[in-house]
Scaffold this active site. Structure first.
Site, PDB file in Angstrom:
ATOM      1  N   ASP A  27       2.410   4.263   2.556  1.00 60.18           N
ATOM      2  CA  ASP A  27       1.256   5.047   2.081  1.00 60.18           C
ATOM      3  C   ASP A  27       1.693   6.225   1.200  1.00 60.18           C
ATOM      4  O   ASP A  27       1.522   6.177  -0.012  1.00 60.18           O
ATOM      5  CB  ASP A  27       0.417   5.512   3.279  1.00 60.18           C
TER       6      ASP A  27
ATOM      7  N   GLU B   1     -10.087   3.938   7.635  1.00 65.54           N
ATOM      8  CA  GLU B   1      -8.859   4.695   7.937  1.00 65.54           C
ATOM      9  C   GLU B   1      -9.261   5.815   8.903  1.00 65.54           C
ATOM     10  O   GLU B   1      -8.846   5.811  10.052  1.00 65.54           O
ATOM     11  CB  GLU B   1      -8.267   5.256   6.642  1.00 65.54           C
TER      12      GLU B   1
ATOM     13  N   HIS C 210      -9.843   1.473   0.249  1.00 65.01           N
ATOM     14  CA  HIS C 210      -9.527   2.264   1.437  1.00 65.01           C
ATOM     15  C   HIS C 210     -10.778   2.310   2.309  1.00 65.01           C
ATOM     16  O   HIS C 210     -11.820   2.822   1.864  1.00 65.01           O
ATOM     17  CB  HIS C 210      -9.207   3.712   1.055  1.00 65.01           C
TER      18      HIS C 210
ATOM     19  N   HIS D  88       1.170   5.002  -2.469  1.00 68.23           N
ATOM     20  CA  HIS D  88       0.647   5.792  -3.602  1.00 68.23           C
ATOM     21  C   HIS D  88       1.810   6.370  -4.403  1.00 68.23           C
ATOM     22  O   HIS D  88       2.663   7.062  -3.835  1.00 68.23           O
ATOM     23  CB  HIS D  88      -0.232   6.929  -3.081  1.00 68.23           C
TER      24      HIS D  88
ATOM     25  N   HIS E 167      -5.914   0.115   5.185  1.00 72.19           N
ATOM     26  CA  HIS E 167      -5.944   0.633   6.566  1.00 72.19           C
ATOM     27  C   HIS E 167      -6.862  -0.245   7.441  1.00 72.19           C
ATOM     28  O   HIS E 167      -6.399  -1.169   8.070  1.00 72.19           O
ATOM     29  CB  HIS E 167      -6.335   2.112   6.627  1.00 72.19           C
TER      30      HIS E 167
ATOM     31  N   HIS F 246       0.838  -1.205   0.000  1.00 73.29           N
ATOM     32  CA  HIS F 246       0.000   0.000   0.000  1.00 73.29           C
ATOM     33  C   HIS F 246       0.872   1.253   0.000  1.00 73.29           C
ATOM     34  O   HIS F 246       1.316   1.730   1.060  1.00 73.29           O
ATOM     35  CB  HIS F 246      -0.932  -0.009   1.226  1.00 73.29           C
TER      36      HIS F 246
END
Ligand SMILES: O=c1[nH]cnc2c1ncn2[C@H]1C[C@H](O)[C@@H](CO)O1
Length: 363
Positions: free
Chosen positions: A299, A220, A217, A21, A241, A19
């Site tokens: 992340d 979170e 997602h 980005h 998350h 995970h």
């Protein structure tokens, strides 16, 4: 808990990251270089100054965190050379962190400047479509993979606030499923649920029909109901998350029993305000105690000014993670990766060998 000597890595062995980005993992120097080449004015001229603009210094909210992308996305979006370059450099950075397999995610639409409605980041209409973005990222990832001898695959993100993009994202997942793209994701502001935005649900239903892997997602900063929706409505195979799952005991137990994978991001969860900033009270501790299936991930390391080592050392220092647990969670991560079975088995072999485990070792 034993203190680590300065600079020591909490887990100096091959790792899997699931995970992260792409647009939250760009080098600051690259943003400056591209801005200069394109004649784009930025409010800073040095890496240090630009970092001060981009990074989150204090725990905030998911919304304030998402606004940080506005500082630099207009520099990279719509520029072929820049898009390929960030993908290539990303692989180099991951290789340096000891990652041997990474699944990196991004929204093709947020890097495009044509065939995207609306054109993001106040860009002028250009000629880089979401489809071409995927091709460019694939090129960067595969050239990087060859150069730095690691494997990188991608996950394409739908955005919660842009439901009209979701079917297009699904189509791109289908088109590139044998060319680097392994799954679909849903990112962005969790308060926008899928009942209000049926396009996401339609895209995920089609993903199920076509055998496209799915992560979402959820939980979170949002409540456990978002996790339930991700699993029951969107048929997520992994949860991004998922901290708030703990608020719904029945759901938590059900997902433990199902061996659901949770993509956990400790450092991120502090700065987005998702979790208490006292790491010794972090939900991950409960997941670990229950031997849940989860990974540790960065992340958006650009915005958190972090590295994967920081996530591991945080888990070691404040949450009592041991070498054995790091091995276990990486094996679980590999098992939960979206690689085809044969490649997954190869990855597992490599980890077993590096960790000096016999194949039958059960965690
Ligand atoms: O932690 C996150 N939660 C929700 N959305 C996120 C997070 N990190 C990044 N994003 C969004 C912003 C990016 O532009 C997008 C695609 O990578 O995904």
């Amino acid at each position: 808990m034993a203190e680590l000597p300065p600079q020591a890595e909490a887990f100096n062995k091959p790792k899997v990251e699931l995970h992260v980005h792409l647009d939250g993992a760009i080098r600051v120097q690259t943003i400056l270089d591209v801005a200069k080449r394109r004649g784009i004015h930025l409010p800073a001229t040095t890496v240090e100054e630009m970092k001060q603009k981009i990074i989150l210094h204090e725990p905030g909210t998911l919304t304030s965190f998402l606004e940080k992308f506005e500082e630099y996305m207009h520099v990279i979006a719509g520029d072929r050379e820049a898009i390929k370059r960030i993908a290539y450099e990303f692989v180099e950075d991951k290789a340096k962190e000891g990652v041997i397999y990474v699944e990196v995610r991004y929204s093709p639409h947020l890097l495009a400047n044509t065939k995207v409605d609306p054109v993001p980041w106040n860009q002028k209409e250009g000629d880089v479509s979401p489809d071409e973005v995927v091709r460019l990222v694939n090129e960067g990832l595969s050239e990087g993979g060859r150069a730095f001898k690691i494997k990188a695959r991608s996950i394409l993100c739908c955005m919660r606030h842009m439901p009209n993009w979701s079917m297009e994202v699904l189509e791109l997942c289908k088109k590139y499923r044998h060319d680097g793209v392994v799954a679909i994701d849903l990112a962005g502001d969790e308060s926008l649920n899928c009942k209000a935005y049926p396009n996401h649900r339609m895209a995920y239903e089609e993903a199920v029909r076509c055998g496209i892997h799915r992560t979402v997602h959820a939980g979170e900063v949002g409540p456990a109901t978002v996790v339930r929706e991700a699993v029951e409505v969107l048929k997520a195979e992994r949860v991004g998350h998922g901290y708030s799952t703990l608020e719904d005991h029945a759901l938590y137990k059900q997902l433990l029993d199902q061996n659901m994978h949770f993509e956990m991001c400790p450092v991120s969860s502090k700065y987005t305000g998702a979790c208490n900033s006292d790491f010794s009270k972090h939900p991950i501790i409960r997941f670990r105690q229950d031997k849940a299936n989860y990974s540790l991930n960065t992340d958006d390391p650009l915005i958190f000014n972090s590295t994967l080592q920081l996530d591991y050392s945080t888990a070691h220092k404040y949450m009592g993670f041991t070498e054995e647990e790091f091995k276990r969670l990486n094996i679980k991560s590999a098992e939960s990766s979206f690689l085809p079975e044969e490649e997954k088995a190869e990855l597992l072999d490599r980890l077993h060998e590096a960790y000096e485990l016999i194949q039958s070792t059960a965690f």
